[in-house]
Design a protein around this motif. Structure first.
Motif, mmCIF file in Angstrom:
data_model
loop_
_atom_site.group_PDB
_atom_site.id
_atom_site.type_symbol
_atom_site.label_atom_id
_atom_site.label_comp_id
_atom_site.label_asym_id
_atom_site.label_seq_id
_atom_site.Cartn_x
_atom_site.Cartn_y
_atom_site.Cartn_z
ATOM 1 N N GLU A 159 17.889 -38.376 12.544
ATOM 2 C CA GLU A 159 17.575 -39.677 13.151
ATOM 3 C C GLU A 159 17.223 -40.721 12.090
ATOM 4 O OE1 GLU A 159 14.291 -41.630 16.265
ATOM 5 O OE2 GLU A 159 14.295 -39.469 15.852
ATOM 6 N N PHE A 160 17.802 -41.903 12.243
ATOM 7 C CA PHE A 160 17.411 -43.062 11.432
ATOM 8 C C PHE A 160 16.629 -43.988 12.364
ATOM 9 C CE2 PHE A 160 17.653 -47.266 9.746
ATOM 10 C CZ PHE A 160 17.729 -47.140 8.376
ATOM 11 N N ARG A 161 15.335 -44.112 12.095
ATOM 12 C CA ARG A 161 14.476 -44.871 13.010
ATOM 13 C C ARG A 161 13.991 -46.160 12.350
ATOM 14 N NH1 ARG A 161 9.169 -42.133 15.550
ATOM 15 N NH2 ARG A 161 10.791 -40.874 16.587
ATOM 16 N N THR A 162 14.097 -47.253 13.103
ATOM 17 C CA THR A 162 13.552 -48.541 12.680
ATOM 18 C C THR A 162 12.372 -48.876 13.575
ATOM 19 O OG1 THR A 162 15.744 -49.293 12.007
ATOM 20 C CG2 THR A 162 14.059 -50.980 12.301
ATOM 21 N N VAL B 204 13.929 -41.686 7.916
ATOM 22 C CA VAL B 204 14.944 -40.740 8.343
ATOM 23 C C VAL B 204 14.214 -39.449 8.711
ATOM 24 C CG1 VAL B 204 15.417 -39.994 5.969
ATOM 25 C CG2 VAL B 204 17.079 -39.553 7.764
ATOM 26 N N ILE B 205 14.552 -38.913 9.873
ATOM 27 C CA ILE B 205 13.851 -37.742 10.404
ATOM 28 C C ILE B 205 14.855 -36.610 10.602
ATOM 29 C CG2 ILE B 205 12.403 -36.840 12.261
ATOM 30 C CD1 ILE B 205 11.728 -39.768 12.967
ATOM 31 N N VAL B 206 14.596 -35.478 9.955
ATOM 32 C CA VAL B 206 15.399 -34.277 10.176
ATOM 33 C C VAL B 206 14.612 -33.379 11.123
ATOM 34 C CG1 VAL B 206 16.584 -32.333 9.111
ATOM 35 C CG2 VAL B 206 16.316 -34.466 7.836
ATOM 36 N N GLN B 207 15.188 -33.105 12.280
ATOM 37 C CA GLN B 207 14.485 -32.267 13.265
ATOM 38 C C GLN B 207 15.075 -30.868 13.256
ATOM 39 O OE1 GLN B 207 13.713 -34.055 17.021
ATOM 40 N NE2 GLN B 207 13.188 -32.138 18.027
ATOM 41 N N ALA B 208 14.197 -29.856 13.086
ATOM 42 C CA ALA B 208 14.588 -28.450 13.115
ATOM 43 C C ALA B 208 13.703 -27.751 14.134
ATOM 44 C CB ALA B 208 14.442 -27.817 11.736
ATOM 45 N N GLY B 209 14.259 -27.509 15.315
ATOM 46 C CA GLY B 209 13.438 -26.952 16.387
ATOM 47 C C GLY B 209 12.358 -27.938 16.778
ATOM 48 N N ASP B 210 11.089 -27.517 16.736
ATOM 49 C CA ASP B 210 9.965 -28.397 17.061
ATOM 50 C C ASP B 210 9.438 -29.139 15.829
ATOM 51 O OD1 ASP B 210 10.072 -27.556 19.687
ATOM 52 O OD2 ASP B 210 8.693 -25.884 19.352
ATOM 53 N N GLN B 211 9.926 -28.811 14.654
ATOM 54 C CA GLN B 211 9.440 -29.427 13.418
ATOM 55 C C GLN B 211 10.216 -30.707 13.107
ATOM 56 O OE1 GLN B 211 6.710 -28.167 11.873
ATOM 57 N NE2 GLN B 211 7.243 -26.292 10.805
#
Length: 470
Positions: A403-406, A420-427
């Motif tokens: 995700e790229f969040r503004t 920038v958010i890398v999501q792995a499962g709940d982390q």
């Protein structure tokens, strides 16, 4: 030979193969009138009990399996004849030619043929490895793969045969070590008697390399135990080459670990070579290390800013105010109050200096590192040889979103923050572009693009109107 009948039921048609102490026969079942394959193990002078152990394991394994691309168990016999004694395993006959026979006859395989074969065999391996306990074939090679009913653009029906080297993962904890397999197609760990599902992936990868090069892996050069074949297959897409190299990695830690993951990446390959590399923004000090094994983003120390320098002002002001005590009479209550205040200021100032020192230490020496390899994703700080994680490492296969969040500040629409958010499962693993790390929008955009290309995951772009995490 053709008139011989085994167990008063199986009429021998011809010999299919022969090795020391073994032979394989094509026979007709007189009860069903169907052709069957009979594998025989003889009790001769060269007999070893380990051979019988593997033979019985093959029979028990086939009895437990039920897959259309695997021969089916039919019968198990004891042979007690004047001229031969031993055991026989009867299984369904699969009509077709082996990959080895096809290649020797001059047949060539296109890239689409190789991919079709790979998909079919990975589906078979997925079935085997998902058994409880997992069944490991241990001898994937061209002569153990049959093709039948080739039609049109289809490569034909694919079969996996010869489970004489099979092992389940419950059996591997026995007291003996058995080195089983075929040189050139055996994963390095098999030479030490160890076999895991990824060992079958190595054998499949080496088999497919044989198809695209026309050479056995033993005929190709090696470097650090890696099969060197890329320069011989200019007609093959670079993504398929990358995938085959991944399948035949000598190190278990770097090799693809499951048939399911291998199949997914075959269908959706990493686009490292086809997509132009994103350009790092001018003046950016971020280090990016990226290859087929891992991607690592290193954010350097923030450095000394005017804001940090301003933190030194309060102790200086305290010292200046304290120096005026000399003009106050010592017996006055004002002096006593001032002494108390001075003591408190010294205590507070000392603590303040320690805190400021830590802040300066972080600003000058702390690196932030986000690393993703084939096993896991991790994110942590490195400071003068010390390391600690900001988030618990998570398995690589758990990565599900990029995700790229503004974030726009409600009171000031021109004030924005990026991450920038890398999501792995709940982390969630976050790289910020704000006052904490000072990354610019262009740097965040660049890092998001690099991660997207390496992971093969599309960027999800979101926007929010309030800042509650900075």
């Amino acid at each position: 030979m053709t008139s011989k009948i085994l167990a008063e039921r199986y009429q021998v048609q011809r010999q299919l193969g022969k090795q020391t102490g073994r032979q394989t026969l094509l026979a007709r079942d007189l009860q069903t009138q169907k052709l069957v394959v009979i594998k025989q193990l003889f009790l001769g002078s060269d007999f070893e009990w380990q051979d019988l152990k593997l033979f019985e394991r093959e029979a028990e394994t086939l009895k437990a399996l039920d897959h259309p691309a695997i021969p089916r168990y039919l019968d198990y016999l004891e042979i007690d004849e004047p001229d031969s004694k031993g055991f026989a395993l009867v299984q369904t006959y699969v009509e077709g030619k082996t990959l080895e026979e096809h290649l020797r006859s001059g047949r060539t395989f296109s890239e689409s043929d190789v991919k079709e074969l790979a998909k079919a065999l990975l589906e078979i391996l997925s079935y085997l490895h998902e058994q409880n306990p997992p069944v490991i074939h241990r001898d994937i090679k061209p002569s153990n793969i049959l093709l039948h009913s080739r039609s049109g653009h289809s490569v034909g029906q694919v079969y996996l045969v010869d489970f004489g080297s099979v092992q389940n993962q419950a059996a591997k904890f026995g007291g003996t070590i058995t080195v089983v397999g075929t040189y050139g197609y055996m994963a390095p760990e098999q030479f030490g008697g160890r076999s895991v599902p990824a060992s079958d992936l190595y054998g499949l990868g080496a088999t497919l390399i044989y198809l695209v090069t026309g050479l056995h892996p033993t005929e190709l050069p090696q470097q650090d135990l890696r099969i060197q074949f890329a320069d011989r297959v200019t007609h093959i897409n670079s993504n398929l080459i990358d995938w085959l190299q991944w399948m035949t990695e000598p190190s278990l830690n770097k090799r693809l670990s499951s048939a399911g993951e291998s199949l997914r990446l075959l269908k959706n390959p990493r686009q490292i070579d086809k997509i132009p590399r994103a350009v790092q923004p001018p003046g950016s000090d971020i280090k990016l290390i990226k290859n087929s094994d891992f991607i690592e983003i290193v954010i350097p120390p923030q450095g000394i800013s005017l804001g940090l320098i301003a933190l030194l002002a309060p102790p200086t002001l305290y010292a200046r105010n304290i120096s005026t005590l000399a003009s106050i009479p010592m017996n006055s209550w004002i002096y006593k109050l001032a002494i108390t205040v001075k003591f408190l200021i010294i205590k507070i100032s000392g603590t303040y200096v320690c805190v400021v020192g830590v802040v300066f230490l972080f600003a000058l020496f702390r690196e932030l590192r986000l690393r993703i390899d084939r096993q896991k994703i991790s994110y942590g700080s490195h400071l003068l040889g010390l390391r600690w994680n900001h988030s618990k490492p998570a398995p690589r296969q758990d990565i599900c979103q990029l995700e790229f969040r503004t974030t726009v500040k409600s009171q000031d629409r021109s004030s924005k923050a990026f991450e920038v958010i890398v999501q792995a499962g709940d982390q969630k693993y976050r790289l910020h572009g704000n006052r904490l790390h000072g990354l610019s929008e262009s740097e965040i955009e660049w890092l998001a693009t690099e991660l997207s290309q390496w992971l093969g995951v599309k960027i999800k772009r979101t926007s929010t109107d309030k800042i509650d995490e900075w």
